[in-house]
Design an enzyme around this catalytic site. Structure first.
Site, PDB file in Angstrom:
ATOM      1  N   CYS A  13      57.330 -32.101  18.724  1.00  0.00           N
ATOM      2  CA  CYS A  13      56.417 -33.203  18.469  1.00  0.00           C
ATOM      3  C   CYS A  13      55.103 -32.673  17.870  1.00  0.00           C
ATOM      4  O   CYS A  13      54.872 -31.474  17.843  1.00  0.00           O
ATOM      5  CB  CYS A  13      56.141 -33.973  19.756  1.00  0.00           C
ATOM      6  SG  CYS A  13      57.584 -34.851  20.380  1.00  0.00           S
ATOM      7  N   HIS A  72      54.998 -34.663  10.541  1.00  0.00           N
ATOM      8  CA  HIS A  72      54.125 -35.399  11.465  1.00  0.00           C
ATOM      9  C   HIS A  72      52.816 -34.683  11.776  1.00  0.00           C
ATOM     10  O   HIS A  72      52.296 -34.738  12.891  1.00  0.00           O
ATOM     11  CB  HIS A  72      54.861 -35.726  12.772  1.00  0.00           C
ATOM     12  CG  HIS A  72      54.368 -37.009  13.381  1.00  0.00           C
ATOM     13  ND1 HIS A  72      54.941 -37.562  14.509  1.00  0.00           N
ATOM     14  CD2 HIS A  72      53.354 -37.849  13.030  1.00  0.00           C
ATOM     15  CE1 HIS A  72      54.306 -38.689  14.817  1.00  0.00           C
ATOM     16  NE2 HIS A  72      53.343 -38.878  13.936  1.00  0.00           N
ATOM     17  N   SER A  95      57.542 -39.269  12.505  1.00  0.00           N
ATOM     18  CA  SER A  95      58.671 -39.598  13.379  1.00  0.00           C
ATOM     19  C   SER A  95      59.604 -40.609  12.723  1.00  0.00           C
ATOM     20  O   SER A  95      59.185 -41.438  11.908  1.00  0.00           O
ATOM     21  CB  SER A  95      58.166 -40.147  14.719  1.00  0.00           C
ATOM     22  OG  SER A  95      57.542 -39.141  15.469  1.00  0.00           O
TER      23      SER A  95
END
Length: 419
Positions: A13, A72, A95
């Site tokens: 992430c 991202h 994402s």
């Protein structure tokens, strides 16, 4: 044989990607400027240009650098991978539960799916720009696929993404087999929503999540096969890992917690580091962090770390080669998911955390879950026995170390980026 090329496969992430690429804590790399929540990413911020990525570092020695998969860390041109040291980018700008952002560069030969026209694409982007969260909820999962700085497909056919990523990775290796390269393969899945290719649907008998994992396993195998066929397996360092535990679709048992928590199940993940000429096969439970990849790769490439910034990663090359028995990393600092709030520390076998749970779930937490926690991770990896009342001096020492680190980190950030 000297290691000259690097292949890193990891599903991560935004905050963790910044750490992996810079060797610096997400807060130190000023990724408070990176908007973590999906609807807000369209503001156009990203990883600050003054941060140095692995790709930028390796350009000092003329490495070919490629990124395939999820980015991202900013979708506008000033923040895209091609502005952060990567020669080549093929993948999603953020994402896969999102949509087209305003002001993106659209390729003349763009492939439009689901009956879309260019007018409808621009209408979607305008809706995101003017109606924000409301439009996002309606349009999410209609994500753009990019090559370089341009959108080449919308909405992306996500069922074929892993297969297409893999072909791009193999092609990158073949194109650059005569020179050192750095390939960062950031798999989109198993991030939600999950898509798999037709060949893998139902293959695991465990549902879409595990089907996606099986397709990723196939993908890694294809890339490894390409390295061997091109005669590059003897001088390439291969790293395969993730940044967090499973979401609601997977399991970290017997560890406690999942994604967005600071329990072991939220942050302890498998890591495979492979280089047959450098690393003897072994299994270790020593502490290693994605932060450590930057200084380790720099050492293998023969590049000194810049002196004008603090690095949170440590060089683990001597540990990997067996020259050093124990990992040089002795501590880890935990920050609550997508925040700059420190939540805990692990020092050796001991771990202290304030909360552990996902801060977004605080209203659902009660009783002992709200208490401070102390665990001996060596003896109690599932974090079942809270020793907070048995070792007050240990708690005091850990909290002081954690708070001292946090204060120094935020002073460093303020001096570089301001409040």
């Amino acid at each position: 044989m000297k290691l000259t090329s690097f292949y890193v496969a990891s599903s991560v992430c935004s905050p963790s990607r910044a750490s992996l690429l810079t060797g610096r804590m997400p807060v130190r790399a000023s990724t408070q400027h990176v908007v973590f929540s999906s609807p807000a990413v369209y503001t156009g911020k990203g990883l600050p240009p003054q941060e140095i990525t692995i790709a930028e570092l390796l350009k000092q020695k003329n490495y070919a650098t490629g990124l395939i998969g999820k980015w991202h860390l900013g979708h506008e041109k000033a923040y895209l991978p091609t502005a952060q040291g990567f020669d080549y980018f093929y993948g999603l700008p953020y994402s896969n539960d999102m949509s087209i952002a305003p002001n993106m560069d659209i390729a003349e030969d763009i492939v439009l799916n689901e009956g879309y026209t260019l007018e409808q694409l621009h209408y979607d982007a305008n809706q995101i720009a003017t109606n924000g969260l409301k439009a996002y909820k309606k349009l999410k999962r209609k994500v753009p696929l990019m090559r370089g700085n341009q959108v080449i497909e919308y909405p992306a056919n996500q069922s074929t993404l892993t297969e297409r990523y893999t072909k791009e990775a193999v092609s990158f290796i073949k194109r650059n087999k005569q020179k050192p390269f750095f390939l960062y393969f950031a798999h989109t899945f198993p991030h939600l929503p999950i898509f798999t290719g037709e060949k893998f649907k139902g293959s695991s008998k465990g549902g879409p999540f595990y089907d996606a994992v099986q397709e990723i396993d196939w993908s890694v195998g294809e890339v490894m096969k390409a390295l061997k066929e091109q005669g590059l397996d003897k001088n390439t360092l291969v790293i395969y890992t993730s940044d967090n535990g499973p979401n609601s679709k997977g399991s970290a048992k017997p560890l406690r917690g999942s994604k967005f928590t600071t329990y072991e199940g939220g942050l302890r993940v498998p890591g495979i580091i492979w280089a047959p000429t450098e690393i003897e096969p072994t299994v270790s439970d020593e502490i290693v962090s994605a932060l450590d990849l930057f200084p380790t790769i720099a050492n293998y490439a023969g590049i000194e770390l810049p002196k004008d910034r603090i690095y949170d990663g440590v060089d683990i090359s001597r540990f990997l080669s067996g020259e050093q028995k124990d990992s040089p990393r002795k501590e880890i600092f935990y920050y609550s998911a997508n925040t700059s709030t420190v939540d805990g520390i692990r020092l050796g076998d001991w771990k202290f955390i304030y909360k552990g749970f996902n801060p977004n779930q605080q209203q659902k937490i009660n009783g002992q879950e709200l208490s401070e926690k102390l665990y001996n991770i060596k003896l109690d990896a599932p974090e079942k026995e809270n020793l907070i009342n048995k070792y007050p001096e240990k708690v005091k020492a850990l909290k002081e170390r954690m708070e001292s680190f946090d204060i120094a980190l935020k002073q460093d950030v303020e001096s570089k980026y301001g409040k």
